[in-house]
Write an enzyme that holds these catalytic residues in place. Sequence first.
Site, short mmCIF file in Angstrom:
data_model
loop_
_atom_site.label_atom_id
_atom_site.label_comp_id
_atom_site.label_asym_id
_atom_site.label_seq_id
_atom_site.Cartn_x
_atom_site.Cartn_y
_atom_site.Cartn_z
N ASP A 322 0.99 -1.25 -0.74
CA ASP A 322 -0.35 0.10 0.58
C ASP A 322 1.03 1.58 0.24
OD1 ASP A 322 -2.33 0.97 -0.13
OD2 ASP A 322 -2.55 1.67 2.45
N CYS A 621 -18.70 -2.45 8.17
CA CYS A 621 -19.04 -1.94 9.34
C CYS A 621 -17.79 -1.63 9.54
CB CYS A 621 -19.65 -2.56 10.36
SG CYS A 621 -21.60 -3.76 10.34
N CYS A 624 -16.40 2.41 8.37
CA CYS A 624 -16.84 3.86 9.93
C CYS A 624 -17.04 3.74 10.83
CB CYS A 624 -17.97 4.33 9.18
SG CYS A 624 -18.65 5.03 6.55
CA CA Z 1 -4.63 2.80 -0.66
#
Ligand code: CA
Length: 713
Positions: A322, A621, A624
């Site tokens: 990432d 869920c 958030c």
């Molecule tokens: Ca990302």
Amino acid sequence: MKFSSKTLSLVITLSLLLSCCAEEVQPTIYNDEAISNEDQTSDWLAYGRTHNERRFSPVDDINVNNVADLKVDWFMDLPNDVGLVSTPLVVNGVLYFTGTMNIIRAVNAVTGKLIWEFDPEVGKHIGNKRQIGWAHNRGISFYEGKLFTATWDGRLIAIDAKTGSELWTVVTFDPKRSLYITGAPKVFKGKVLIGNGGTENGPTRGFVTAYDAETGAEIWKFYIVPGNPAAGFENEAMEMAAKTWTGEWWKHGGGGNAWHGFTYDADLDVLYIGTGNGSPWNRKIRSPEGGDNLFLCSIVALNPHTGEYLWHYQTTPGESWDYNSNMDIILADLMIDGEEVKVILHAPKNGFFYVINRKTGKLISAEPFVETTWASHIDMKTGKPVEIEGARYENSPFDITPNPWGAHNWHAMSYNPQTGLAYIPTLHQAVNFSDEGIDLENWQAVEFSGGIGVRMSGAESEPRKYPASLQAWDPVKQELAWSVPQDVFWNGGTLTTAGNLVFQGRSDGKLLSYHAKTGEVVWTYDVGLGISAPPITYKIKGKQYLSILVGFGGGYSRGGPSYSLGWAYRKHMNRLITFSLDGNADMPALPPPFFPKPLVDSNFMIDDALALEGAKEYGKCRNCHGGGMYGGSMAPDLRASLIPLVKETFAAVVRDGARNQMGMPSFPDINDDQLEALRHFIRKGAKQTLPQYEHMIKNMATKEKSKTGTLGH
Ligand code: CA
């Protein structure tokens, strides 16, 4: 003394001339020339103030010698906003900003009085995207009398800056796709550009699109990763990129979404876009035989008029962590080996600080600005990182730093040409990556469920000495000039000024000013709520102002580890606060940090097997409500909520959308068994974490007592 009306008007004119024009530089037409002008003092015209994105202001009325006198001049309560992260603009005396659900407000920049409000009614358009995402937005742009905003649901809207009325709207992606927009559109040369986010939410293929600023007509589109070769490539760049991919990558979309980091270079007439990580993160799934996977995690230079590829520099080839490169792309002119060079400054998630020649795309230098366990250094011959063995979790789990929050995320970096330093909101955290037990061959992302193809857990090598710091980095020497360790994570972006100052808000609610050369703290103000947005500054009628949006937001605000900050959902007023040296506004204090107490219902018999089933459902869920159900500021803490206690109420809210107006999406496909499983999971979580909560509150009370004790002596 009496003046005739003629004399009076002469006196007024003279005093206006004296007060306004001696030192102030204000544009008359708000075009590229104005947005490029580093010398103008009155306005904040673009996301990073000017096209160079430096977030440096030449105004020095507020400076190291008097900043201690900075006080609240005016403020605006924003009771319906949650998690404000955006950079306001100031144009010709009007401050414009975007808040929750993309509501835009125009405010008198001197008095704070509301002029108009524009509501794009995101709730009506958002559909399924509410399940995956983000009610916040980082900014808007301004060009020749128009404001441009890109909404969460994917619309790009032009607004008349005078009246706040809509001029045109275009839909920038298929509304059925699990994409969303949180970024500020980039406007240049009569065009407005936007990308999107959502790499982790489905099989996405990133792209950016440029539209005509006048009409909204599409001018060009640039895909960031190649599609299925069988369908033909859009251009030569895609054909070239496809050679760096293996397997059937297009089934996974590939990713690369450009959700932030767009810079227009007015000197060279070139557009740079920062590109995102892979979809999914795990390259073994995405591109099983390896490859660099262009143009993931890169800066890509494009012809701003045609979208044609010019060059790229990839920061993380074949990324697997990432480590997107969507962070700020700052333009500077640096003296390197006795020569002035036009460069890009870039500090992406992967932990290296890059100086890139913006004419050629050639790497000039790169050094780690944090601990980097995935790569030892950048090989200057190849321009590529030298990876540490095992970092791709090839055969076993691996501790990685930086973790996916990055060494630096979207919180703005600034650059001060007078000190020659870049100011980076820096993060220091590790994570353990493993894909053991994942069926790599058959893994497939599903729209709106998404996935990353790898598992993360706490790293054995945690904790680091401190979770975050403000770092001043010398891009010429490629070394740390100074650093201020911070004991709270996810702090706001920075602003630097000719007053020899750096400003930054922290997640604990403190807004600080530092000496730009030394890092010495020269001013602190407690706004009473976590800050995520960067401050801006402007000067009107001889007076310098500092403005900042206050409200804890962004990915980290959805709970989990941010719970301990105490910025519980809707407990603290979000605000726009403006400071000046002679401010005297009476701003009411906010309540102290609040920690929702997990509810334990002794009548509820928890079924462990059902709770385990519920854990799977909870995946829907957590976007958030946060991992582990610890509530943050984005959504209520489910452990403390009364709604899951009553079966019928829970069904009405989760399945039937009873709280849709409040921001809670509906999940119409969820069945009674799944709802019941979720209820058991929530009750179990509440019960399990109650002792933790009690321990924490006790600890805080002890700390508070010892503080009072010290003060008492
Ligand atoms: Ca990302």
